[in-house]
Design a protein around this motif. Structure first.
Motif, PDB file in Angstrom:
ATOM      1  N   LEU A 247       3.426   1.233  -2.308  1.00 24.71           N
ATOM      2  CA  LEU A 247       3.150   2.440  -1.721  1.00 24.71           C
ATOM      3  C   LEU A 247       1.087   2.214  -1.541  1.00 24.71           C
ATOM      4  CD1 LEU A 247       2.896   5.444  -3.325  1.00 24.71           C
ATOM      5  CD2 LEU A 247       2.364   4.125  -5.614  1.00 24.71           C
ATOM      6  N   LEU A 248       0.521   0.987  -1.347  1.00 31.51           N
ATOM      7  CA  LEU A 248      -0.562   0.799  -1.408  1.00 31.51           C
ATOM      8  C   LEU A 248      -0.795   1.256   0.408  1.00 31.51           C
ATOM      9  CD1 LEU A 248      -3.824   0.529  -1.097  1.00 31.51           C
ATOM     10  CD2 LEU A 248      -2.333  -2.335  -1.128  1.00 31.51           C
TER      11      LEU A 248
ATOM     12  N   TRP B 284      -1.510   4.936   0.472  1.00 29.79           N
ATOM     13  CA  TRP B 284      -1.798   5.248   0.692  1.00 29.79           C
ATOM     14  C   TRP B 284      -3.271   4.458   1.642  1.00 29.79           C
ATOM     15  CZ3 TRP B 284      -4.734   7.771  -2.923  1.00 29.79           C
ATOM     16  CH2 TRP B 284      -4.100   8.513  -4.718  1.00 29.79           C
TER      17      TRP B 284
ATOM     18  N   SER C 193      -5.137   7.995   3.810  1.00 28.26           N
ATOM     19  CA  SER C 193      -6.763   7.600   3.772  1.00 28.26           C
ATOM     20  C   SER C 193      -6.962   7.602   5.433  1.00 28.26           C
ATOM     21  CB  SER C 193      -7.220   6.755   3.620  1.00 28.26           C
ATOM     22  OG  SER C 193      -8.368   6.014   3.098  1.00 28.26           O
TER      23      SER C 193
ATOM     24  N   THR D  80     -11.019   2.943  -0.631  1.00 28.54           N
ATOM     25  CA  THR D  80      -9.261   2.646  -0.599  1.00 28.54           C
ATOM     26  C   THR D  80      -8.654   1.576  -1.585  1.00 28.54           C
ATOM     27  OG1 THR D  80      -9.337   4.663   0.641  1.00 28.54           O
ATOM     28  CG2 THR D  80      -7.312   4.142  -0.401  1.00 28.54           C
TER      29      THR D  80
ATOM     30  N   TYR E 102      -7.027   2.092  -5.394  1.00 26.54           N
ATOM     31  CA  TYR E 102      -6.111   1.759  -5.792  1.00 26.54           C
ATOM     32  C   TYR E 102      -5.203   0.277  -7.068  1.00 26.54           C
ATOM     33  CZ  TYR E 102      -0.814   1.685  -5.448  1.00 26.54           C
ATOM     34  OH  TYR E 102       0.422   0.621  -5.434  1.00 26.54           O
TER      35      TYR E 102
END
Length: 135
Positions: free
Chosen positions: A46-47, A50, A54, A98, A102
């Motif tokens: 999931l990182l 993201w 971003s 980011t 997170y």
């Protein structure tokens, strides 16, 4: 489209194509940086999603702040290289921020420390190389 058709396009369409290409290259740089770091492209966490989102969202804005969309592609000099380095460094800082946000939201989320360095080098290669090839 061949090169002759691209030359005849209006300036705004050329800028839109450049913004789109930058977003694609920056997203690919995130995936490649993770893949090179972990020696595998199989695990997409999931990182990574993201960070890719971003890069697509904030990457062109960072490049715009560094005046990369004002430069005429046929006049590339040392000023252009400085702008590419500044733009890629700014995008890298946004990705680091980011990742830390997170990690603060999710306990135990790991962010590889070498990933920003690899991303910075790949993004410079993609953004600068694309403009050199377009020239």
């Amino acid at each position: 489209m061949s090169g002759a058709h691209l030359v005849r396009l209006p300036g705004r369409i050329k800028i839109a194509l450049t913004v789109f290409a930058d977003a694609v290259f920056l997203s690919m740089a995130v995936v490649l940086a993770y893949g090179l770091r972990h020696a595998s492209y199989a695990s997409c966490g999931l990182l990574q999603v993201w960070l890719s989102a971003s890069a697509v969202r904030f990457g062109p804005a960072c490049m715009y702040l560094c005046c990369l969309y004002r430069e005429i592609t046929r006049y590339l000099g040392p000023e252009f290289v400085i702008r590419v380095v500044k733009g890629c460094a700014l995008v890298t800082l946004v990705l680091i921020a980011t990742a830390f946000m997170y990690a603060a939201m999710r306990e135990g989320a790991e962010f590889p420390r070498t990933m920003p360095v690899i991303f910075f080098l790949l993004s410079m290669l993609g953004v600068g190389g694309m403009r050199l090839l377009a020239r």
